[in-house]
Design a protein around this motif. Structure first.
Motif, short mmCIF file in Angstrom:
data_model
loop_
_atom_site.label_atom_id
_atom_site.label_comp_id
_atom_site.label_asym_id
_atom_site.label_seq_id
_atom_site.Cartn_x
_atom_site.Cartn_y
_atom_site.Cartn_z
N GLU A 1 50.83 34.38 45.51
CA GLU A 1 50.05 33.23 44.63
C GLU A 1 48.56 33.72 44.34
N ASP A 2 48.19 34.75 45.05
CA ASP A 2 46.96 35.43 44.37
C ASP A 2 47.11 36.35 42.97
N THR A 3 48.45 36.25 42.45
CA THR A 3 48.57 37.10 41.52
C THR A 3 47.92 36.66 40.30
N ALA A 4 47.00 37.41 39.48
CA ALA A 4 46.39 36.91 38.33
C ALA A 4 45.44 38.01 37.70
N VAL A 5 44.93 37.71 36.53
CA VAL A 5 43.94 38.51 36.12
C VAL A 5 42.67 38.07 36.67
N GLU B 1 27.26 34.07 31.70
CA GLU B 1 27.17 34.28 30.29
C GLU B 1 27.75 35.71 30.02
N TYR B 2 28.11 36.30 31.00
CA TYR B 2 28.77 37.57 30.43
C TYR B 2 29.87 37.88 31.47
N TRP B 3 30.88 38.21 30.59
CA TRP B 3 32.34 38.44 31.37
C TRP B 3 32.79 39.91 30.88
N GLY B 4 33.59 40.47 32.01
CA GLY B 4 34.40 41.65 32.04
C GLY B 4 35.66 41.18 31.12
N GLN B 5 36.59 42.11 30.75
CA GLN B 5 37.85 42.01 30.34
C GLN B 5 39.06 41.61 31.10
N GLY B 6 38.61 41.78 32.39
CA GLY B 6 39.85 41.41 33.47
C GLY B 6 40.53 42.55 33.95
N THR B 7 41.14 42.47 34.96
CA THR B 7 41.91 43.60 35.60
C THR B 7 43.03 42.88 36.43
N GLN B 8 44.17 43.31 36.18
CA GLN B 8 45.49 42.54 36.75
C GLN B 8 45.73 42.88 38.11
N VAL B 9 46.06 41.96 38.91
CA VAL B 9 46.54 41.80 40.17
C VAL B 9 47.92 41.40 40.32
N THR B 10 48.78 42.01 40.79
CA THR B 10 49.89 41.66 40.93
C THR B 10 50.34 41.79 42.34
#
Length: 124
Positions: free
Chosen positions: A89-93, A112-121
């Motif tokens: 259930e922790d799977t997400a970007v 205000e500022y965000w990264g592009q995300g990293t996938q966790v599966t």
């Protein structure tokens, strides 16, 4: 503009650990509160953890409390999310966010500022 870049995501077996890193540009990193959020398909972006600019206070979502740890190293302009005992259930970007404030927020629209995300599966 503040640049935020996440790294460390990947595939991990249930129960295993994973550490995410978030590198932010600028010499004012220590003046920013930092947060981690995650978003699974079809769901709203969800608060995970946050840390004050000084690192003196941390906050966690109930779903990750006791399993995840947020920390920061201002000398390296980096914030970390150590994830242990991972569940499917922790799977997400996972997204790293920065806020010009001495305090943190659990609301994504207040960052205000965000990264592009990293996938966790997380697989079982």
């Amino acid at each position: 503009q503040v640049q935020v870049v996440e790294s460390g995501g990947g595939l991990v077996q249930a129960g295993g650990p994973l550490r995410l890193s978030c590198a932010a540009s600028g010499r004012t990193f220590s003046s920013m509160a930092m947060g981690w959020f995650r978003q699974a398909p079809g769901k709203e972006r969800e608060f995970v953890a946050a840390i004050t600019w000084s690192g003196s206070s941390t906050y966690y979502a109930d779903s990750v409390k006791g399993r995840f740890t947020i920390s920061r190293d201002n000398a390296k302009n980096t914030v970390y999310l150590q994830m242990n005992s991972l569940k499917p259930e922790d799977t997400a970007v996972y997204y790293c966010a920065a806020r010009w404030s001495s305090v943190v927020s659990t609301r994504p629209y207040e960052y205000e500022y965000w990264g592009q995300g990293t996938q966790v599966t997380v697989s079982s």
